[in-house]
Design a protein around this motif. Structure first.
Motif, short mmCIF file in Angstrom:
data_model
loop_
_atom_site.label_atom_id
_atom_site.label_comp_id
_atom_site.label_asym_id
_atom_site.label_seq_id
_atom_site.Cartn_x
_atom_site.Cartn_y
_atom_site.Cartn_z
N TYR A 82 0.82 -1.21 0.00
CA TYR A 82 0.00 0.00 0.00
C TYR A 82 0.85 1.26 0.00
CZ TYR A 82 -4.08 -2.92 0.87
OH TYR A 82 -5.09 -3.85 0.75
N GLU A 85 1.73 1.70 -3.59
CA GLU A 85 0.64 1.83 -4.56
C GLU A 85 -0.29 3.01 -4.30
OE1 GLU A 85 0.26 0.00 -7.32
OE2 GLU A 85 2.14 -1.02 -6.82
N LEU A 86 -0.29 3.53 -3.06
CA LEU A 86 -1.26 4.57 -2.71
C LEU A 86 -0.58 5.85 -2.25
CD1 LEU A 86 -3.79 2.44 -0.61
CD2 LEU A 86 -4.00 3.08 -3.02
N LYS A 106 -5.63 7.89 -2.54
CA LYS A 106 -5.87 7.58 -3.95
C LYS A 106 -4.73 6.76 -4.50
CE LYS A 106 -3.66 11.49 -6.28
NZ LYS A 106 -3.82 12.47 -7.36
N PRO A 107 -4.98 6.01 -5.57
CA PRO A 107 -3.92 5.24 -6.21
C PRO A 107 -2.80 6.14 -6.71
CG PRO A 107 -6.07 4.48 -6.94
CD PRO A 107 -6.30 5.76 -6.18
N ARG A 108 -1.59 5.66 -6.57
CA ARG A 108 -0.43 6.46 -6.98
C ARG A 108 -0.30 6.51 -8.50
NH1 ARG A 108 3.86 8.18 -4.15
NH2 ARG A 108 3.26 6.90 -2.35
N ASN A 109 -0.49 5.39 -9.16
CA ASN A 109 -0.31 5.30 -10.60
C ASN A 109 -1.65 4.99 -11.26
OD1 ASN A 109 2.63 5.54 -10.44
ND2 ASN A 109 2.56 3.50 -9.54
N HIS A 110 -2.19 5.92 -11.98
CA HIS A 110 -3.45 5.69 -12.66
C HIS A 110 -3.55 6.62 -13.86
CE1 HIS A 110 -5.36 9.48 -11.35
NE2 HIS A 110 -4.63 9.33 -10.27
N ALA A 143 -9.52 1.85 -1.86
CA ALA A 143 -8.85 2.82 -2.73
C ALA A 143 -8.00 2.12 -3.78
CB ALA A 143 -7.98 3.76 -1.89
N ASN A 144 -7.37 1.03 -3.39
CA ASN A 144 -6.49 0.32 -4.31
C ASN A 144 -7.23 -0.27 -5.51
OD1 ASN A 144 -3.76 -0.84 -4.85
ND2 ASN A 144 -4.87 -2.76 -4.65
N GLU A 145 -8.55 -0.38 -5.40
CA GLU A 145 -9.35 -0.91 -6.50
C GLU A 145 -9.71 0.16 -7.53
OE1 GLU A 145 -10.13 -4.04 -7.18
OE2 GLU A 145 -8.99 -4.74 -5.44
N GLY A 146 -9.17 1.36 -7.36
CA GLY A 146 -9.38 2.41 -8.36
C GLY A 146 -10.34 3.50 -7.93
#
Length: 335
Positions: A82, A85-86, A106-110, A143-146
């Motif tokens: 996490y 990723e977040l 929020k997700p770090r990479n999107h 949050a990790n789910e987008g």
């Protein structure tokens, strides 16, 4: 302010990030990285928990038991995942001239804009506040789910103004005020907003929904829909209501009814689908708080889904992953 509160506040404000933070708004103060200070690494977090148990004078046996429980619930693998990723930030914002703590994850990479979920916590005052452990357990997986997740701690939390939280009164303003920040968060889509809450947060979700037309779908976890029935089930809650709810002593019936969704079904819109999750062995908030609401929603022909978890408790401890999937699938479907 006592040492306990100082410790919590330090955890939320220990490392000020870039002045712009996640919310580029001058009215938002003290934006801080959640993964800082005690929480900059798994080892420092675990060490803090161990020292805290020692400082409480516990025996080695009880400390070992506490740390085994911590290790079972929070792994280094999950923490590191996490953290990579977040992005997570806490902040202070003002509502009615009162400082209120909030947070955004929020997700770090999107790529593109992500749907936004407003989370309403349970408890009251400092009890039930969203500290790092509860973020890890309840919000990071969502949050990790987008999703961009944003929430309020409610006025009076981490403060000496303990009576500021009115349990569904002016504190609802603190939830509604979050709408001003959603459009400013990079990567957040203000056209796709949902809201979910747990326990008292279920009540809070329905109360805020009355004033937030932008919310497209909601979900509650072990939510309270009838406060009078909650008192009958847990008489000790009357002490909370007396302490929190203004004019409770002289206007009890009206104050409880205006906070109870079952008494305000006409305020609900057929365009906002409702997900209700509840464990059948919940000792804090009886399962009928959700089943009776589902029956009422059916009579009103309002869109909803009721999911019961046989034998599970208030926190859905035995079905956490399944419950998270229900929540994620619900909001991906409707946002």
């Amino acid at each position: 302010m006592n040492k306990y509160l100082l410790s919590i506040v330090f955890a939320f404000c220990s490392s000020i990030v870039d002045a712009s933070g996640l919310i580029p708004d001058d009215s938002v103060k003290h934006q801080s990285d959640c993964f800082s200070g005690k929480f900059s690494s798994y080892e420092s977090w675990r060490g803090f928990i161990e020292q805290k148990n020692k400082a409480q004078g516990k025996s080695e046996k009880l400390i070992d038991k506490a740390m085994q429980s911590f290790d079972k619930r929070f792994s280094k693998t999950d923490f590191d995942f996490y953290r990579n990723e977040l992005i997570c930030s806490s902040f202070i914002y003002q509502v009615d001239g009162v400082d209120v703590f909030g947070y955004v994850i929020k997700p770090r990479n999107h790529t593109g804009n992500l749907p936004v979920l407003i989370y309403n916590r349970g408890g009251n005052g400092n009890f039930g506040s969203v500290v790092f452990a509860s973020m890890m357990h309840n919000l990071f997986p969502i949050a990790n789910e987008g999703f961009v997740v944003i929430g309020s701690q409610y006025r009076g939390t981490f403060s000496e103004q303990d009576n500021a939280d009115e349990f569904g009164g002016k504190d609802v303003d603190d939830v509604v005020a979050l709408r001003d920040f959603i459009g400013q968060i990079p990567g957040a889509d203000p056209q796709r907003v949902g809201m979910f809450g747990a326990s008292r947060g279920g009540m809070q979700t329905f109360l805020a929904l009355k004033r937030m037309e932008e919310v497209k779908a909601i979900a509650t976890i072990a939510g309270v829909s009838d406060l009078s029935k909650e008192i009958a089930h847990r008489p000790e809650m009357e002490r909370v209501f007396k302490h929190r709810i203004p004019d409770y002593q002289h206007n009890k019936k009206a104050e409880l009814e205006k906070r109870s969704t079952l008494n305000n079904l006409d305020d609900l819109s057929a365009s906002v689908p409702i997900l209700l999750l509840h464990g059948t062995d919940d000792e804090r908030v009886q399962v009928e708080q959700s089943t009776l609401l589902a029956e009422a929603l059916s009579r009103k022909q309002l869109p909803h889904k009721l999911v019961l978890y046989p034998g599970d408790n208030h926190f859905l401890s035995n079905n956490k992953e399944k419950a998270n999937k229900e929540i994620v699938d619900w909001f991906k479907r409707y946002l």
